[in-house]
Design a protein around this motif. Structure first.
Motif, PDB file in Angstrom:
ATOM      1  N   GLN A 254      17.059  15.970  11.736  1.00  0.00           N
ATOM      2  CA  GLN A 254      17.391  16.377  13.102  1.00  0.00           C
ATOM      3  C   GLN A 254      18.683  15.747  13.596  1.00  0.00           C
ATOM      4  N   VAL A 255      18.980  14.525  13.162  1.00  0.00           N
ATOM      5  CA  VAL A 255      20.211  13.848  13.587  1.00  0.00           C
ATOM      6  C   VAL A 255      21.439  14.674  13.213  1.00  0.00           C
ATOM      7  N   CYS A 256      21.388  15.354  12.078  1.00  0.00           N
ATOM      8  CA  CYS A 256      22.535  16.136  11.626  1.00  0.00           C
ATOM      9  C   CYS A 256      22.761  17.388  12.465  1.00  0.00           C
ATOM     10  N   THR A 257      21.786  17.795  13.261  1.00  0.00           N
ATOM     11  CA  THR A 257      21.943  18.992  14.088  1.00  0.00           C
ATOM     12  C   THR A 257      22.580  18.691  15.438  1.00  0.00           C
ATOM     13  N   GLN A 258      22.714  17.423  15.827  1.00  0.00           N
ATOM     14  CA  GLN A 258      23.249  17.092  17.146  1.00  0.00           C
ATOM     15  C   GLN A 258      24.570  16.338  17.080  1.00  0.00           C
ATOM     16  N   CYS A 259      25.099  16.122  15.885  1.00  0.00           N
ATOM     17  CA  CYS A 259      26.375  15.432  15.720  1.00  0.00           C
ATOM     18  C   CYS A 259      27.425  16.430  15.240  1.00  0.00           C
ATOM     19  N   SER A 260      28.568  16.490  15.932  1.00  0.00           N
ATOM     20  CA  SER A 260      29.593  17.460  15.595  1.00  0.00           C
ATOM     21  C   SER A 260      30.281  17.144  14.278  1.00  0.00           C
TER      22      SER A 260
ATOM     23  N   SER B 241       0.858  -1.184   0.000  1.00  0.00           N
ATOM     24  CA  SER B 241       0.000   0.000   0.000  1.00  0.00           C
ATOM     25  C   SER B 241       0.901   1.242   0.000  1.00  0.00           C
ATOM     26  N   PRO B 242       0.397   2.371  -0.457  1.00  0.00           N
ATOM     27  CA  PRO B 242       1.234   3.582  -0.497  1.00  0.00           C
ATOM     28  C   PRO B 242       1.584   4.074   0.905  1.00  0.00           C
ATOM     29  N   LEU B 243       2.762   4.642   1.030  1.00  0.00           N
ATOM     30  CA  LEU B 243       3.219   5.188   2.306  1.00  0.00           C
ATOM     31  C   LEU B 243       2.435   6.458   2.630  1.00  0.00           C
ATOM     32  N   PRO B 244       1.822   6.550   3.836  1.00  0.00           N
ATOM     33  CA  PRO B 244       1.121   7.785   4.211  1.00  0.00           C
ATOM     34  C   PRO B 244       2.062   8.987   4.217  1.00  0.00           C
ATOM     35  N   VAL B 245       1.558  10.110   3.790  1.00  0.00           N
ATOM     36  CA  VAL B 245       2.402  11.295   3.643  1.00  0.00           C
ATOM     37  C   VAL B 245       2.954  11.741   4.995  1.00  0.00           C
ATOM     38  N   GLY B 246       2.105  11.759   6.021  1.00  0.00           N
ATOM     39  CA  GLY B 246       2.547  12.211   7.332  1.00  0.00           C
ATOM     40  C   GLY B 246       3.675  11.364   7.899  1.00  0.00           C
ATOM     41  N   ARG B 247       3.622  10.059   7.689  1.00  0.00           N
ATOM     42  CA  ARG B 247       4.679   9.180   8.205  1.00  0.00           C
ATOM     43  C   ARG B 247       6.000   9.452   7.495  1.00  0.00           C
ATOM     44  N   LEU B 248       5.952   9.664   6.198  1.00  0.00           N
ATOM     45  CA  LEU B 248       7.179   9.962   5.456  1.00  0.00           C
ATOM     46  C   LEU B 248       7.785  11.284   5.912  1.00  0.00           C
ATOM     47  N   VAL B 249       6.942  12.274   6.183  1.00  0.00           N
ATOM     48  CA  VAL B 249       7.440  13.580   6.636  1.00  0.00           C
ATOM     49  C   VAL B 249       8.127  13.452   7.994  1.00  0.00           C
ATOM     50  N   VAL B 250       7.572  12.644   8.899  1.00  0.00           N
ATOM     51  CA  VAL B 250       8.191  12.432  10.204  1.00  0.00           C
ATOM     52  C   VAL B 250       9.552  11.751  10.042  1.00  0.00           C
ATOM     53  N   GLN B 251       9.646  10.750   9.190  1.00  0.00           N
ATOM     54  CA  GLN B 251      10.923  10.080   8.954  1.00  0.00           C
ATOM     55  C   GLN B 251      11.955  11.042   8.370  1.00  0.00           C
ATOM     56  N   LEU B 252      11.519  11.911   7.480  1.00  0.00           N
ATOM     57  CA  LEU B 252      12.425  12.895   6.900  1.00  0.00           C
ATOM     58  C   LEU B 252      12.898  13.896   7.950  1.00  0.00           C
ATOM     59  N   ALA B 253      11.981  14.317   8.821  1.00  0.00           N
ATOM     60  CA  ALA B 253      12.355  15.248   9.885  1.00  0.00           C
ATOM     61  C   ALA B 253      13.342  14.615  10.861  1.00  0.00           C
ATOM     62  N   ASP B 254      13.148  13.356  11.193  1.00  0.00           N
ATOM     63  CA  ASP B 254      14.081  12.661  12.083  1.00  0.00           C
ATOM     64  C   ASP B 254      15.468  12.568  11.454  1.00  0.00           C
ATOM     65  N   LYS B 255      15.521  12.307  10.174  1.00  0.00           N
ATOM     66  CA  LYS B 255      16.809  12.220   9.479  1.00  0.00           C
ATOM     67  C   LYS B 255      17.519  13.573   9.492  1.00  0.00           C
TER      68      LYS B 255
ATOM     69  N   PRO C 202      15.444  22.500   7.788  1.00  0.00           N
ATOM     70  CA  PRO C 202      16.734  21.846   8.033  1.00  0.00           C
ATOM     71  C   PRO C 202      16.952  21.495   9.491  1.00  0.00           C
ATOM     72  N   SER C 203      16.236  22.176  10.398  1.00  0.00           N
ATOM     73  CA  SER C 203      16.386  21.911  11.832  1.00  0.00           C
ATOM     74  C   SER C 203      15.707  20.621  12.264  1.00  0.00           C
ATOM     75  N   GLY C 204      14.847  20.063  11.432  1.00  0.00           N
ATOM     76  CA  GLY C 204      14.098  18.864  11.788  1.00  0.00           C
ATOM     77  C   GLY C 204      12.648  19.138  12.120  1.00  0.00           C
ATOM     78  N   ASN C 205      12.262  20.410  12.184  1.00  0.00           N
ATOM     79  CA  ASN C 205      10.849  20.741  12.397  1.00  0.00           C
ATOM     80  C   ASN C 205      10.055  20.545  11.104  1.00  0.00           C
ATOM     81  N   TYR C 206       8.775  20.274  11.259  1.00  0.00           N
ATOM     82  CA  TYR C 206       7.893  20.163  10.092  1.00  0.00           C
ATOM     83  C   TYR C 206       6.534  20.730  10.452  1.00  0.00           C
ATOM     84  N   PHE C 207       5.888  21.317   9.468  1.00  0.00           N
ATOM     85  CA  PHE C 207       4.591  21.967   9.664  1.00  0.00           C
ATOM     86  C   PHE C 207       3.700  21.663   8.463  1.00  0.00           C
ATOM     87  N   GLU C 208       2.408  21.524   8.728  1.00  0.00           N
ATOM     88  CA  GLU C 208       1.452  21.344   7.634  1.00  0.00           C
ATOM     89  C   GLU C 208       0.792  22.686   7.336  1.00  0.00           C
ATOM     90  N   TYR C 209       0.660  22.992   6.064  1.00  0.00           N
ATOM     91  CA  TYR C 209       0.138  24.287   5.627  1.00  0.00           C
ATOM     92  C   TYR C 209      -0.986  24.104   4.620  1.00  0.00           C
TER      93      TYR C 209
END
Length: 248
Positions: free
Chosen positions: A92-98, A76-90, A124-131
């Motif tokens: 965010q990891v780059c903001t806490q590693c030196s 089945s197709p991937l829900p849009v909201g779940r993909l956005v959360v995975q992208l935001a997590d990816k 780029p900070s890992g935040n996401y918003f729906e508009y």
């Protein structure tokens, strides 16, 4: 975040059934071609980027792989909201590693799933918003102003009206430059319509259509303005009678 502000403008707006993405094609010089700013992720998801194009390509490839893996596992197709959360997590990891740098790109994610049409902005900070509608990139404030004036009508707008509003918002970011199909890209996804990029001929026809309407409305408004000026002049002449002239 500064890289997103310096990138060429990208715009998204949605109704209940469709989402439209648009972007400005900015070339580094007159001798070079522009870089692609809108990417297809799946039949029901696409992204528009502003910022570092290389980072945008990497993230769009990641999103594409996630959609393929989910479809293979669950059929089945991937829900849009779940993909956005995975992208935001990816991101965010780059903001806490030196030893990593944050992704220098902002993404407008347009998609359609069982819950309806969606438009997300990933920072780029890992935040996401729906508009309901949003614009990012250089000179995006002018497009935001246009979208804020019109967004209440977007929910019930047709596909063609959304495309027209997207082009009008793009024109606001050009600051006097003539809007042509060669300097903008428009993509659509909606009910019964998989994500695809409109060809230049179709976009140019839409641009010509609403420019002709604007030219027809302009001359019609000029006689009314002239009549108003004449009435104001007559009123001014009647009130000035009997008044002594001022010494200069």
């Amino acid at each position: 975040m500064e890289a997103v502000k310096q990138g060429s403008a990208a715009i998204g707006l949605r109704s209940k059934t469709h989402v439209v993405l648009g972007c400005v094609n900015k070339a580094n010089s007159e001798l070079s071609s522009h870089q692609k700013k809108i990417f297809k992720v799946d039949d029901h998801i696409g992204v528009a980027i502003a910022g570092l194009t290389a980072d945008g390509r990497v993230l769009s490839r990641y999103m594409r792989n996630e959609c393929i893996n989910y479809n293979f596992t669950y059929e089945s197709p991937l829900p849009v909201g779940r993909l956005v959360v995975q992208l935001a997590d990816k991101a965010q990891v780059c903001t806490q590693c030196s030893w990593k740098r944050p992704y220098g790109v902002g993404l407008l994610v347009a998609g359609l799933d069982e819950s309806g049409a969606h438009l997300y902005y990933n920072c780029p900070s890992g935040n996401y918003f729906e508009y309901q509608a949003f614009a990012i990139g250089s000179r995006s404030q002018a497009a935001k102003t246009y979208l804020e004036r019109r967004f209440e009508n977007f929910a019930d707008s047709s596909r063609d009206d959304l495309v027209k509003d997207a082009l009008m918002a793009i024109r606001e970011t050009l600051q006097g430059e003539t809007l042509k199909s060669s300097i903008c890209t428009v993509a659509v996804v909606g009910v019964g319509e998989p994500f695809h990029i409109l060809d230049q001929e179709t976009v140019q026809q839409i641009i010509n259509a609403f420019e002709i309407v604007g030219e027809q409305e302009g001359p019609a408004a000029e006689p009314d303005a002239a009549a108003g000026q004449e009435a104001a002049a007559e009123q001014g002449g009647s009130t000035d009678e009997g008044v002594a002239p001022m010494d200069i």
